[in-house]
Design a protein around this motif. Structure first.
Motif, PDB file in Angstrom:
ATOM      1  N   TYR A 160       0.834  -1.202   0.000  1.00 38.56           N
ATOM      2  CA  TYR A 160       0.000   0.000   0.000  1.00 38.56           C
ATOM      3  C   TYR A 160       0.875   1.261   0.000  1.00 38.56           C
ATOM      4  O   TYR A 160       0.597   2.219  -0.715  1.00 38.56           O
ATOM      5  N   ALA A 161       1.927   1.236   0.825  1.00 43.43           N
ATOM      6  CA  ALA A 161       2.801   2.409   0.934  1.00 43.43           C
ATOM      7  C   ALA A 161       3.578   2.643  -0.358  1.00 43.43           C
ATOM      8  O   ALA A 161       3.748   3.791  -0.798  1.00 43.43           O
ATOM      9  N   MET A 162       4.064   1.572  -0.981  1.00 41.46           N
ATOM     10  CA  MET A 162       4.796   1.732  -2.240  1.00 41.46           C
ATOM     11  C   MET A 162       3.873   2.270  -3.332  1.00 41.46           C
ATOM     12  O   MET A 162       4.275   3.128  -4.122  1.00 41.46           O
ATOM     13  N   ALA A 163       2.640   1.771  -3.376  1.00 42.59           N
ATOM     14  CA  ALA A 163       1.686   2.251  -4.368  1.00 42.59           C
ATOM     15  C   ALA A 163       1.398   3.738  -4.159  1.00 42.59           C
ATOM     16  O   ALA A 163       1.314   4.514  -5.122  1.00 42.59           O
ATOM     17  N   LYS A 164       1.267   4.134  -2.884  1.00 45.65           N
ATOM     18  CA  LYS A 164       0.988   5.543  -2.602  1.00 45.65           C
ATOM     19  C   LYS A 164       2.166   6.421  -3.011  1.00 45.65           C
ATOM     20  O   LYS A 164       1.977   7.511  -3.563  1.00 45.65           O
ATOM     21  N   ALA A 165       3.383   5.954  -2.779  1.00 46.26           N
ATOM     22  CA  ALA A 165       4.565   6.725  -3.176  1.00 46.26           C
ATOM     23  C   ALA A 165       4.605   6.905  -4.689  1.00 46.26           C
ATOM     24  O   ALA A 165       4.954   7.982  -5.194  1.00 46.26           O
ATOM     25  N   VAL A 166       4.246   5.864  -5.439  1.00 45.73           N
ATOM     26  CA  VAL A 166       4.237   5.954  -6.899  1.00 45.73           C
ATOM     27  C   VAL A 166       3.197   6.962  -7.370  1.00 45.73           C
ATOM     28  O   VAL A 166       3.475   7.819  -8.215  1.00 45.73           O
ATOM     29  N   ARG A 167       1.995   6.887  -6.822  1.00 49.08           N
ATOM     30  CA  ARG A 167       0.952   7.800  -7.291  1.00 49.08           C
ATOM     31  C   ARG A 167       1.223   9.239  -6.849  1.00 49.08           C
ATOM     32  O   ARG A 167       0.862  10.184  -7.552  1.00 49.08           O
ATOM     33  N   ILE A 168       1.886   9.418  -5.710  1.00 50.15           N
ATOM     34  CA  ILE A 168       2.277  10.768  -5.290  1.00 50.15           C
ATOM     35  C   ILE A 168       3.259  11.362  -6.294  1.00 50.15           C
ATOM     36  O   ILE A 168       3.148  12.530  -6.692  1.00 50.15           O
ATOM     37  N   GLY A 169       4.217  10.563  -6.735  1.00 49.35           N
ATOM     38  CA  GLY A 169       5.182  11.041  -7.722  1.00 49.35           C
ATOM     39  C   GLY A 169       4.500  11.460  -9.011  1.00 49.35           C
ATOM     40  O   GLY A 169       4.847  12.484  -9.615  1.00 49.35           O
ATOM     41  N   GLU A 170       3.531  10.674  -9.456  1.00 50.09           N
ATOM     42  CA  GLU A 170       2.818  11.005 -10.689  1.00 50.09           C
ATOM     43  C   GLU A 170       1.972  12.264 -10.517  1.00 50.09           C
ATOM     44  O   GLU A 170       1.907  13.119 -11.410  1.00 50.09           O
ATOM     45  N   LYS A 171       1.312  12.383  -9.369  1.00 46.27           N
ATOM     46  CA  LYS A 171       0.471  13.566  -9.132  1.00 46.27           C
ATOM     47  C   LYS A 171       1.305  14.834  -9.009  1.00 46.27           C
ATOM     48  O   LYS A 171       0.859  15.916  -9.417  1.00 46.27           O
ATOM     49  N   ARG A 172       2.502  14.722  -8.470  1.00 43.59           N
ATOM     50  CA  ARG A 172       3.382  15.891  -8.397  1.00 43.59           C
ATOM     51  C   ARG A 172       3.729  16.381  -9.796  1.00 43.59           C
ATOM     52  O   ARG A 172       3.741  17.596 -10.059  1.00 43.59           O
ATOM     53  N   LEU A 173       4.025  15.456 -10.697  1.00 43.22           N
ATOM     54  CA  LEU A 173       4.346  15.840 -12.072  1.00 43.22           C
ATOM     55  C   LEU A 173       3.149  16.506 -12.749  1.00 43.22           C
ATOM     56  O   LEU A 173       3.297  17.499 -13.466  1.00 43.22           O
ATOM     57  N   LEU A 174       1.971  15.968 -12.514  1.00 45.96           N
ATOM     58  CA  LEU A 174       0.774  16.563 -13.091  1.00 45.96           C
ATOM     59  C   LEU A 174       0.531  17.956 -12.524  1.00 45.96           C
ATOM     60  O   LEU A 174       0.156  18.884 -13.256  1.00 45.96           O
ATOM     61  N   ALA A 175       0.742  18.110 -11.204  1.00 45.40           N
ATOM     62  CA  ALA A 175       0.541  19.422 -10.570  1.00 45.40           C
ATOM     63  C   ALA A 175       1.536  20.443 -11.109  1.00 45.40           C
ATOM     64  O   ALA A 175       1.180  21.602 -11.369  1.00 45.40           O
ATOM     65  N   GLN A 176       2.787  20.028 -11.294  1.00 48.61           N
ATOM     66  CA  GLN A 176       3.793  20.943 -11.840  1.00 48.61           C
ATOM     67  C   GLN A 176       3.448  21.342 -13.270  1.00 48.61           C
ATOM     68  O   GLN A 176       3.621  22.504 -13.666  1.00 48.61           O
ATOM     69  N   THR A 177       2.968  20.377 -14.038  1.00 53.06           N
ATOM     70  CA  THR A 177       2.602  20.658 -15.420  1.00 53.06           C
ATOM     71  C   THR A 177       1.389  21.585 -15.488  1.00 53.06           C
ATOM     72  O   THR A 177       1.351  22.529 -16.291  1.00 53.06           O
ATOM     73  N   GLU A 178       0.414  21.328 -14.644  1.00 49.81           N
ATOM     74  CA  GLU A 178      -0.798  22.157 -14.610  1.00 49.81           C
ATOM     75  C   GLU A 178      -0.453  23.598 -14.264  1.00 49.81           C
ATOM     76  O   GLU A 178      -0.949  24.541 -14.894  1.00 49.81           O
ATOM     77  N   GLU A 179       0.443  23.777 -13.316  1.00 55.80           N
ATOM     78  CA  GLU A 179       0.850  25.121 -12.912  1.00 55.80           C
ATOM     79  C   GLU A 179       1.605  25.829 -14.035  1.00 55.80           C
ATOM     80  O   GLU A 179       1.372  27.015 -14.311  1.00 55.80           O
ATOM     81  N   ALA A 180       2.508  25.114 -14.689  1.00 52.69           N
ATOM     82  CA  ALA A 180       3.295  25.716 -15.774  1.00 52.69           C
ATOM     83  C   ALA A 180       2.402  26.121 -16.941  1.00 52.69           C
ATOM     84  O   ALA A 180       2.598  27.179 -17.550  1.00 52.69           O
ATOM     85  N   LEU A 181       1.425  25.295 -17.262  1.00 57.97           N
ATOM     86  CA  LEU A 181       0.505  25.633 -18.347  1.00 57.97           C
ATOM     87  C   LEU A 181      -0.366  26.824 -17.959  1.00 57.97           C
ATOM     88  O   LEU A 181      -0.667  27.692 -18.801  1.00 57.97           O
ATOM     89  N   ARG A 182      -0.772  26.880 -16.720  1.00 63.84           N
ATOM     90  CA  ARG A 182      -1.579  28.001 -16.256  1.00 63.84           C
ATOM     91  C   ARG A 182      -0.809  29.314 -16.388  1.00 63.84           C
ATOM     92  O   ARG A 182      -1.369  30.360 -16.720  1.00 63.84           O
ATOM     93  N   GLU A 183       0.495  29.266 -16.128  1.00 64.63           N
ATOM     94  CA  GLU A 183       1.327  30.463 -16.262  1.00 64.63           C
ATOM     95  C   GLU A 183       1.402  30.929 -17.717  1.00 64.63           C
ATOM     96  O   GLU A 183       1.388  32.135 -18.000  1.00 64.63           O
ATOM     97  N   ILE A 184       1.494  29.967 -18.646  1.00 58.85           N
ATOM     98  CA  ILE A 184       1.533  30.327 -20.063  1.00 58.85           C
ATOM     99  C   ILE A 184       0.218  30.998 -20.478  1.00 58.85           C
ATOM    100  O   ILE A 184       0.206  32.015 -21.175  1.00 58.85           O
ATOM    101  N   ILE A 185      -0.884  30.419 -20.011  1.00 62.97           N
ATOM    102  CA  ILE A 185      -2.194  30.990 -20.336  1.00 62.97           C
ATOM    103  C   ILE A 185      -2.312  32.401 -19.765  1.00 62.97           C
ATOM    104  O   ILE A 185      -2.826  33.315 -20.428  1.00 62.97           O
ATOM    105  N   ALA A 186      -1.811  32.583 -18.534  1.00 61.88           N
ATOM    106  CA  ALA A 186      -1.900  33.898 -17.883  1.00 61.88           C
ATOM    107  C   ALA A 186      -1.094  34.949 -18.624  1.00 61.88           C
ATOM    108  O   ALA A 186      -1.408  36.146 -18.564  1.00 61.88           O
ATOM    109  N   ARG A 187      -0.051  34.523 -19.329  1.00 60.54           N
ATOM    110  CA  ARG A 187       0.752  35.489 -20.084  1.00 60.54           C
ATOM    111  C   ARG A 187       0.062  35.903 -21.385  1.00 60.54           C
ATOM    112  O   ARG A 187       0.597  36.679 -22.154  1.00 60.54           O
ATOM    113  N   ASN A 188      -1.135  35.310 -21.619  1.00 55.11           N
ATOM    114  CA  ASN A 188      -1.962  35.703 -22.758  1.00 55.11           C
ATOM    115  C   ASN A 188      -1.218  35.586 -24.082  1.00 55.11           C
ATOM    116  O   ASN A 188      -0.962  36.573 -24.775  1.00 55.11           O
ATOM    117  N   GLY A 189      -0.860  34.350 -24.394  1.00 50.87           N
ATOM    118  CA  GLY A 189      -0.199  34.127 -25.679  1.00 50.87           C
ATOM    119  C   GLY A 189       1.296  34.080 -25.580  1.00 50.87           C
ATOM    120  O   GLY A 189       1.980  34.183 -26.584  1.00 50.87           O
TER     121      GLY A 189
END
Length: 476
Positions: free
Chosen positions: A420-449
């Motif tokens: 259970y703990a190993m599975a949680k560590a794996v999914r945490i790693g994946e969610k961190r990457l998604l969160a970083q990507t979501e934030e970076a894309l949001r910044e691009i959108i905020a720069r309006n082009g």
């Protein structure tokens, strides 16, 4: 089976009798107190490039070295391919028991596995939406065993169960779930321990670590290399490498090794999800290779909802090898979109967003949109895709972090708790990457082009990417 230390000593004695040369500066050590099983440790200081051990090719466990290769037509192995051929060979040696030339080797190989193939449904559910769940392939393996291996086991029963009057009955019994499990264990041993073993006479290009080019790897013979597979792996402390010679394989020090230090090999840049799938454990220092996959089905769904889906454009992108079953977001430090987000998915979205005139112009010139310049609209579509991918996980990153301490040691937890703990560590790693990507894309959108930072690509005078300038990115 002999006791742990006794089995180790019997294995080393067999290996030396088989012609192996083992440096007196190393020893095989019990590292179970470190959750590492057996490992190889330096007993004296070892300089860089010094030979640690040399294993003759005849001691490798492979189709080529087993007597089974002379008992069954070569066409049978050709038909099976490298994986199933080695599984059949290992079954033959396993059935031979003490009579097998590799009996002492089998005695030090694991019989229980923590890889995803052997997890229960509730344990796999802890991985949530991780793409690794779809890569386990147990059902597919069962189908291959039933279709390809079981008929051969029955056809060659008298060879595989040599000397047993119940040979044909035993062959039929291999269809039971318990016996199929043996085949899965042999496959797991191959996945965790086998090397790509280039035959002594071949035209296939293999590097010093025994890896072939991706397109050639599928047909390359597999083999288990005794003692080389006893080295534990470490992404940061790798200090040894296996080199391929005509008549032997040599393990050499890559750097000076101090007395008392463990000798490590390396699996290469495997994300923790694949480390868990193939080897049954994870370590934090492989987090640097973590990957989260965006499935093509999700890209299709969001692009269709946005009204930009075009089968005609997909056909062109498919011709140019831009389509895949999924697109990776890989770890990078510091995190940047240009280093982490698959350029193919950017090209896909930007191609769908082009006007008909722009698309036809690029198609006529055999070119693609530039992945290093992401439009605001492209960022918006990708942002929706990433948000939808995040929503596929049953819990949020914040919820997981609040309830996660660390992966407990083997002797400090039940197998289920540790899984259970190993599975949680794996999914945490994946969610961190998604969160970083979501934030970076949001910044691009905020720069309006705004335009994403440029990659190093071959771009012509009109600013378009030449098809030869974008190498196909290999997914893990």
């Amino acid at each position: 089976m002999a006791d742990f230390d006794g089995a180790s000593q019997a294995f080393l004695a067999w290996l030396q009798q088989s012609g192996a040369e083992i440096s007196p500066k190393i020893r095989l050590e019990d590292l179970r107190n470190k959750d590492a099983g057996r490992g190889v440790v330096a007993t004296q200081s070892i300089p860089e490039h010094e030979l640690l051990f040399r294993i003759p090719r005849s001691a490798l466990l492979s189709v080529e070295t087993s007597i089974l290769s002379s008992e069954i037509p070569a066409s049978t192995f050709t038909h099976l391919g490298p994986w199933l051929s080695l599984i059949l060979t290992m079954l033959y040696e396993h059935f031979n028991g003490p009579a097998s030339n590799w009996a002492a080797y089998f005695d030090v190989l694991p019989t229980e596995f923590n890889t995803l193939m052997f997890w229960t449904d509730d344990e796999l559910a802890e991985l949530q939406a991780s793409a690794v769940v779809n890569k386990i392939g147990k059902d597919g393996a069962d189908a291959m065993f039933v279709e390809h291996l079981l008929p051969l086991i029955e056809e060659f029963a008298d060879i595989l169960f040599a000397g047993d009057v119940r040979a044909k009955d035993r062959a039929k019994e291999m269809r039971s779930p318990e016996k199929l499990e043996i085949m899965h264990k042999m496959g797991s041993l191959i996945m965790a321990y086998a090397f790509d073993v280039e035959p002594s006479m071949s035209n296939t290009d293999v590097d010093d670590e025994g890896f072939a080019e991706e397109e050639e790897d599928a047909a390359l013979p597999k083999g288990l290399v005794p003692l080389a597979d006893m080295l534990n792996a470490d992404a940061d402390r790798c200090n040894a490498r296996l080199f391929y010679e005509k008549d032997c394989l040599e393990m050499k020090a890559l750097k000076p090794i101090k007395a008392g230090e463990e000798i490590f090999n390396d699996y290469g840049p495997l994300p923790r999800s694949d480390l868990l799938r193939r080897y049954g454990y994870i370590t934090d220092n492989y987090a640097q290779y973590d990957v989260v996959e965006i499935p093509m089905e999700l890209v299709t769904e969001i692009a269709t909802a946005a009204g930009i889906w075009s089968q005609k454009r997909l056909e062109y992108l498919d011709e140019e090898e831009m389509l895949d079953s999924g697109y990776d977001i890989a770890a990078s430090s510091p995190f940047t979109l240009q280093e982490s987000l698959s350029p193919e998915v950017i090209i896909l979205i930007e191609s769908l967003l082009l006007s008909d005139e722009e698309f036809e112009r690029l198609k006529t010139k055999n070119k693609l949109p530039k992945p290093e310049k992401m439009t605001s609209k492209g960022a918006e579509v990708l942002h929706k895709i990433v948000q939808a991918r995040i929503a596929q996980y049953a819990t949020t990153l914040e919820e997981d972090l609040r309830t996660f301490d660390q992966v407990p040691a083997v002797d400090a937890a039940t197998p289920k708790t540790r899984r259970y703990a190993m599975a949680k560590a794996v999914r945490i790693g994946e969610k961190r990457l998604l969160a970083q990507t979501e934030e970076a894309l949001r910044e691009i959108i905020a720069r309006n082009g705004g335009i994403a930072a440029k990659r190093q690509r071959d771009v012509d005078e009109e600013g378009d990417v030449e098809m030869s300038g974008l190498g196909k990115k290999h997914r893990v």
